[in-house]
Write a protein that holds these residues in place. Sequence first.
Motif, PDB file in Angstrom:
ATOM      1  N   UNK A  35       0.845  -1.188   0.000  1.00 34.20           N
ATOM      2  CA  UNK A  35       0.000   0.000   0.000  1.00 34.20           C
ATOM      3  C   UNK A  35       0.880   1.236   0.000  1.00 34.20           C
ATOM      4  N   UNK A  36       0.400   2.291  -0.630  1.00 34.71           N
ATOM      5  CA  UNK A  36       1.116   3.567  -0.635  1.00 34.71           C
ATOM      6  C   UNK A  36       0.096   4.691  -0.534  1.00 34.71           C
ATOM      7  N   UNK A  37       0.437   5.710   0.223  1.00 33.69           N
ATOM      8  CA  UNK A  37      -0.480   6.838   0.388  1.00 33.69           C
ATOM      9  C   UNK A  37      -0.065   8.054  -0.441  1.00 33.69           C
ATOM     10  N   UNK A  38       1.003   7.891  -1.224  1.00 37.11           N
ATOM     11  CA  UNK A  38       1.471   8.979  -2.088  1.00 37.11           C
ATOM     12  C   UNK A  38       2.252   8.383  -3.251  1.00 37.11           C
ATOM     13  N   UNK A  39       2.525   9.222  -4.239  1.00 36.02           N
ATOM     14  CA  UNK A  39       3.295   8.757  -5.377  1.00 36.02           C
ATOM     15  C   UNK A  39       4.716   8.390  -5.009  1.00 36.02           C
ATOM     16  N   UNK A  40       5.343   9.198  -4.167  1.00 39.95           N
ATOM     17  CA  UNK A  40       6.724   8.908  -3.767  1.00 39.95           C
ATOM     18  C   UNK A  40       6.797   7.608  -2.967  1.00 39.95           C
ATOM     19  N   UNK A  41       5.813   7.380  -2.093  1.00 38.35           N
ATOM     20  CA  UNK A  41       5.774   6.115  -1.346  1.00 38.35           C
ATOM     21  C   UNK A  41       5.640   4.932  -2.303  1.00 38.35           C
ATOM     22  N   UNK A  42       4.838   5.116  -3.339  1.00 37.97           N
ATOM     23  CA  UNK A  42       4.614   4.039  -4.296  1.00 37.97           C
ATOM     24  C   UNK A  42       5.898   3.678  -5.033  1.00 37.97           C
ATOM     25  N   UNK A  43       6.619   4.670  -5.524  1.00 41.36           N
ATOM     26  CA  UNK A  43       7.845   4.370  -6.274  1.00 41.36           C
ATOM     27  C   UNK A  43       8.943   3.843  -5.358  1.00 41.36           C
ATOM     28  N   UNK A  44       8.938   4.237  -4.088  1.00 42.75           N
ATOM     29  CA  UNK A  44       9.853   3.618  -3.119  1.00 42.75           C
ATOM     30  C   UNK A  44       9.492   2.150  -2.932  1.00 42.75           C
ATOM     31  N   UNK A  45       8.203   1.870  -2.839  1.00 42.66           N
ATOM     32  CA  UNK A  45       7.730   0.498  -2.659  1.00 42.66           C
ATOM     33  C   UNK A  45       8.129  -0.388  -3.836  1.00 42.66           C
ATOM     34  N   UNK A  46       8.113   0.159  -5.028  1.00 42.01           N
ATOM     35  CA  UNK A  46       8.446  -0.625  -6.223  1.00 42.01           C
ATOM     36  C   UNK A  46       9.909  -1.076  -6.255  1.00 42.01           C
ATOM     37  N   UNK A  47      10.744  -0.471  -5.423  1.00 41.60           N
ATOM     38  CA  UNK A  47      12.151  -0.884  -5.361  1.00 41.60           C
ATOM     39  C   UNK A  47      12.303  -2.271  -4.754  1.00 41.60           C
ATOM     40  N   UNK A  48      11.306  -2.667  -3.950  1.00 45.12           N
ATOM     41  CA  UNK A  48      11.404  -3.959  -3.260  1.00 45.12           C
ATOM     42  C   UNK A  48      10.222  -4.883  -3.513  1.00 45.12           C
ATOM     43  N   UNK A  49       9.186  -4.369  -4.174  1.00 45.35           N
ATOM     44  CA  UNK A  49       7.944  -5.131  -4.329  1.00 45.35           C
ATOM     45  C   UNK A  49       7.482  -5.124  -5.776  1.00 45.35           C
ATOM     46  N   UNK A  50       7.030  -6.263  -6.262  1.00 43.57           N
ATOM     47  CA  UNK A  50       6.465  -6.344  -7.608  1.00 43.57           C
ATOM     48  C   UNK A  50       4.985  -6.694  -7.510  1.00 43.57           C
ATOM     49  N   UNK A  51       4.228  -6.269  -8.487  1.00 40.94           N
ATOM     50  CA  UNK A  51       2.797  -6.547  -8.493  1.00 40.94           C
ATOM     51  C   UNK A  51       2.303  -6.670  -9.929  1.00 40.94           C
ATOM     52  N   UNK A  52       1.127  -7.258 -10.076  1.00 36.83           N
ATOM     53  CA  UNK A  52       0.514  -7.387 -11.399  1.00 36.83           C
ATOM     54  C   UNK A  52      -0.323  -6.165 -11.745  1.00 36.83           C
ATOM     55  N   UNK A  53      -0.981  -5.607 -10.729  1.00 37.98           N
ATOM     56  CA  UNK A  53      -1.906  -4.481 -10.941  1.00 37.98           C
ATOM     57  C   UNK A  53      -1.700  -3.438  -9.844  1.00 37.98           C
ATOM     58  N   UNK A  54      -1.805  -2.184 -10.218  1.00 47.24           N
ATOM     59  CA  UNK A  54      -1.869  -1.116  -9.233  1.00 47.24           C
ATOM     60  C   UNK A  54      -3.271  -0.515  -9.277  1.00 47.24           C
ATOM     61  N   UNK A  55      -3.897  -0.400  -8.107  1.00 47.22           N
ATOM     62  CA  UNK A  55      -5.164   0.320  -7.972  1.00 47.22           C
ATOM     63  C   UNK A  55      -4.793   1.763  -7.662  1.00 47.22           C
ATOM     64  N   UNK A  56      -5.020   2.646  -8.610  1.00 38.47           N
ATOM     65  CA  UNK A  56      -4.436   3.983  -8.555  1.00 38.47           C
ATOM     66  C   UNK A  56      -5.484   5.084  -8.446  1.00 38.47           C
ATOM     67  N   UNK A  57      -5.373   5.875  -7.386  1.00 43.97           N
ATOM     68  CA  UNK A  57      -6.207   7.069  -7.272  1.00 43.97           C
ATOM     69  C   UNK A  57      -5.593   8.176  -8.117  1.00 43.97           C
ATOM     70  N   UNK A  58      -6.384   9.174  -8.480  1.00 43.93           N
ATOM     71  CA  UNK A  58      -5.881  10.290  -9.279  1.00 43.93           C
ATOM     72  C   UNK A  58      -5.389  11.417  -8.395  1.00 43.93           C
TER      73      UNK A  58
END
Length: 217
Positions: A35-58
């Motif tokens: 889970x990520x509450x911001x864009x920067x948190x999300x891209x930090x998360x992607x450094x260690x986590x892979x996923x098939x789908x992102x549920x993305x708010x605008x």
Amino acid sequence: MEMIRIIIVDDHELFRLGVRAVIENRHRDISIVGEAKSGSDFFDLLKTTTADIVLLDIALPDISGIDIARRLKKEVPAMKILAVSAENSLAVVGEMLNIGIEGFISKINSGGDTLVEAIRSVMQDFEYFGNDIADIIRRIYVAKKKKTEVSSEFSEQEKRVIELCHEGLPAKLIADRLGITPRTVNWHKSIIFSKLGINNTLEMVNYALKNGIIEVE
């Protein structure tokens, strides 16, 4: 059964909790891996986590979902994007479609069953758009079709006359630019007025801008 891995990017904790409740209690083949509450948190998360789908708010506190989607398509093209947002204006939906997202559903008009249906459809390589989003897409299509039809009614010379009128040039300078006579410029303008059902240059320019006959850099 192959596990579907999901990351939720949304700044509302209650929404993230609600999605977890819907998925974890009823769908064992879908796993929320982050889970990520911001864009920067999300891209930090992607450094260690892979996923098939992102549920993305605008609407996010730092980077918009549009910018995240654009970057994600370049950096992690294999990850599918399902926008889940209350931001569903023509401009937002149109931009997300141009980016090439796989799905878009409304937070306001979609429940848990719709969310899961969208996830499964996207994973099967089918685009999924909620009913209200589909209505917006149809409006975008009609607007683009109308723009193309209106624009095709004018010759390239007529479009250049309109562009130069938009720049505020008088008939003599327009004639010099195009290598024609001022009389021919006025003839072109009279033809344009006839096609549009108007009778002055200001209306002509405003109509052309509104309907995409000419574009301003």
